[in-house]
Scaffold this active site. Structure first.
Site, PDB file in Angstrom:
ATOM      1  N   LYS A   9       0.838  -1.204   0.000  1.00  0.00           N
ATOM      2  CA  LYS A   9       0.000   0.000   0.000  1.00  0.00           C
ATOM      3  C   LYS A   9       0.878   1.262   0.000  1.00  0.00           C
ATOM      4  CE  LYS A   9      -3.736  -2.360   2.524  1.00  0.00           C
ATOM      5  NZ  LYS A   9      -4.649  -2.310   3.693  1.00  0.00           N
ATOM      6  N   TYR A  49     -11.857  -2.131  -3.281  1.00  0.00           N
ATOM      7  CA  TYR A  49     -12.452  -2.375  -1.961  1.00  0.00           C
ATOM      8  C   TYR A  49     -13.983  -2.317  -2.001  1.00  0.00           C
ATOM      9  CZ  TYR A  49      -7.942  -2.250   0.486  1.00  0.00           C
ATOM     10  OH  TYR A  49      -6.677  -2.538   0.956  1.00  0.00           O
ATOM     11  N   ASN A 112      -1.785  -0.304   7.465  1.00  0.00           N
ATOM     12  CA  ASN A 112      -1.243  -1.662   7.663  1.00  0.00           C
ATOM     13  C   ASN A 112      -0.453  -2.196   6.474  1.00  0.00           C
ATOM     14  OD1 ASN A 112      -3.427  -2.213   6.037  1.00  0.00           O
ATOM     15  ND2 ASN A 112      -4.527  -3.483   7.526  1.00  0.00           N
ATOM     16  N   HIS A 115      -1.768  -5.361   1.278  1.00  0.00           N
ATOM     17  CA  HIS A 115      -3.054  -6.002   0.980  1.00  0.00           C
ATOM     18  C   HIS A 115      -2.809  -7.408   0.455  1.00  0.00           C
ATOM     19  CE1 HIS A 115      -6.896  -7.014  -0.858  1.00  0.00           C
ATOM     20  NE2 HIS A 115      -6.185  -7.383  -1.912  1.00  0.00           N
ATOM     21  N   GLU A 126      -9.217  -9.563  -8.345  1.00  0.00           N
ATOM     22  CA  GLU A 126      -8.184  -8.535  -8.157  1.00  0.00           C
ATOM     23  C   GLU A 126      -7.072  -8.654  -9.189  1.00  0.00           C
ATOM     24  OE1 GLU A 126      -9.189  -8.281  -3.397  1.00  0.00           O
ATOM     25  OE2 GLU A 126      -7.274  -9.139  -4.009  1.00  0.00           O
TER      26      GLU A 126
HETATM   27  P1  ATP Z   1      -6.710  -5.803   2.998  1.00  0.00           P
HETATM   28  O1  ATP Z   1      -7.994  -6.104   2.233  1.00  0.00           O
HETATM   29  O2  ATP Z   1      -6.241  -4.400   2.784  1.00  0.00           O
HETATM   30  O3  ATP Z   1      -5.671  -6.841   2.726  1.00  0.00           O
HETATM   31  P2  ATP Z   1      -7.841  -7.034   5.328  1.00  0.00           P
HETATM   32  O4  ATP Z   1      -8.365  -8.044   4.356  1.00  0.00           O
HETATM   33  O5  ATP Z   1      -6.985  -7.516   6.433  1.00  0.00           O
HETATM   34  O6  ATP Z   1      -7.014  -5.916   4.557  1.00  0.00           O
HETATM   35  P3  ATP Z   1     -10.415  -5.764   5.245  1.00  0.00           P
HETATM   36  O7  ATP Z   1     -11.517  -6.112   6.155  1.00  0.00           O
HETATM   37  O8  ATP Z   1     -10.487  -6.257   3.840  1.00  0.00           O
HETATM   38  O9  ATP Z   1      -9.038  -6.225   5.953  1.00  0.00           O
HETATM   39  O10 ATP Z   1     -10.255  -4.195   5.261  1.00  0.00           O
HETATM   40  C1  ATP Z   1      -9.520  -3.528   4.259  1.00  0.00           C
HETATM   41  C2  ATP Z   1      -8.709  -2.440   4.884  1.00  0.00           C
HETATM   42  O11 ATP Z   1      -9.595  -1.469   5.430  1.00  0.00           O
HETATM   43  C3  ATP Z   1      -7.834  -2.874   6.059  1.00  0.00           C
HETATM   44  O12 ATP Z   1      -6.593  -3.395   5.658  1.00  0.00           O
HETATM   45  C4  ATP Z   1      -7.688  -1.579   6.819  1.00  0.00           C
HETATM   46  O13 ATP Z   1      -6.664  -0.769   6.269  1.00  0.00           O
HETATM   47  C5  ATP Z   1      -9.037  -0.903   6.595  1.00  0.00           C
HETATM   48  N1  ATP Z   1      -9.916  -1.174   7.731  1.00  0.00           N
HETATM   49  C6  ATP Z   1     -10.516  -2.355   8.040  1.00  0.00           C
HETATM   50  N2  ATP Z   1     -11.251  -2.267   9.139  1.00  0.00           N
HETATM   51  C7  ATP Z   1     -11.131  -0.978   9.562  1.00  0.00           C
HETATM   52  C8  ATP Z   1     -11.649  -0.226  10.659  1.00  0.00           C
HETATM   53  N3  ATP Z   1     -12.461  -0.784  11.556  1.00  0.00           N
HETATM   54  N4  ATP Z   1     -11.288   1.067  10.755  1.00  0.00           N
HETATM   55  C9  ATP Z   1     -10.483   1.645   9.851  1.00  0.00           C
HETATM   56  N5  ATP Z   1      -9.961   1.002   8.795  1.00  0.00           N
HETATM   57  C10 ATP Z   1     -10.279  -0.280   8.648  1.00  0.00           C
HETATM   58 MG    MG Z   2      -9.412  -7.527   2.619  1.00  0.00          MG
END
Ligand code: ATP
Ligand code: MG
Length: 137
Positions: A9, A49, A112, A115, A126
Site C-alpha cells: 500500500k 475495496y 497496515n 493487501h 483482483e
Molecule cells: P486488505 O484487504 O487491505 O488486505 P484485510 O483483508 O486484512 O485488509 P479488510 O476487512 O479487507 O481487511 O479491510 C480492508 C482495509 O480497510 C484494512 O486493511 C484496513 O486498512 C481498513 N480497515 C478495516 N477495518 C477498519 C476499521 N475498523 N477502521 C479503519 N480502517 C479499517
Molecule cells: Mg481484505
C-alpha cells in the site's frame, strides 16, 4: 498452483518496505508472476475495496489507497492465498504475531502497509482488475 494478488500500500512504499516484503515472499518459496508500480485513482481504489463500500471507513480507506503509488504483484504457489494471508498477519496489526509482515512492520489498522486477497474469488477478481491477461502469463 494457486495465484494471489498482493499489493504494498502507499504507506509501505513510502516507508521503503517494498524490498523487505518481496524478500519474504521469495524466501517463502512463492513464485513472482507479475509486478508493477501504479498510482491508483479513487475509482480504482473504490473498485478494489467494493465489498467494503457500506463501511464507515470506506471513504478514508479509498482516499488513502489512492494517495500514492502501490506495488501490485501476483504470487503463485501451493496454498498461496491462505499462506499469503498468514504472512500478512491480522487486519489490526495490534493482533498480528511477530514474524508476520504486519506484526513486524506496522502498528495501526488504517496504515497496515499491505493487501492480500482473502479467497479464490477475490484473488481472481483482483488479478484481473490490476493486470492485463498478457501481463500474468
Ligand atoms: P486488505 O484487504 O487491505 O488486505 P484485510 O483483508 O486484512 O485488509 P479488510 O476487512 O479487507 O481487511 O479491510 C480492508 C482495509 O480497510 C484494512 O486493511 C484496513 O486498512 C481498513 N480497515 C478495516 N477495518 C477498519 C476499521 N475498523 N477502521 C479503519 N480502517 C479499517
Ligand atoms: Mg481484505
Amino acid at each position: 498452483y494457486e495465484r494471489t494478488f498482493i499489493a504494498v500500500k502507499p504507506d509501505g512504499v513510502q516507508r521503503g518496505l517494498v524490498g523487505n516484503i518481496i524478500a519474504r515472499f521469495e524466501a517463502k518459496g512463492y513464485k513472482l508472476v507479475a509486478l508493477k508500480m501504479v498510482w491508483p485513482t479513487k475509482e480504482m481504489a473504490s473498485k478494489h475495496y467494493a465489498d467494503l463500500s457500506s463501511k464507515p471507513f470506506f471513504n478514508g480507506l479509498t482516499d488513502f489507497f489512492s494517495s500514492g503509488p502501490i506495488v501490485a504483484m501476483v504470487w503463485e504457489g501451493d496454498n498461496a492465498i491462505l499462506g499469503g494471508r498468514k504472512m500478512l498477519g491480522t487486519t489490526n496489526p495490534r493482533d498480528s504475531e511477530p514474524g508476520s509482515i504486519r506484526g513486524d512492520l506496522c502498528v495501526i489498522t488504517g496504515r497496515n502497509i499491505i493487501h492480500g486477497s482473502d479467497g479464490p474469488d477475490s484473488a481472481e477478481h483482483e488479478i484481473n482488475m490490476w493486470f492485463k491477461p498478457s501481463e500474468v502469463n
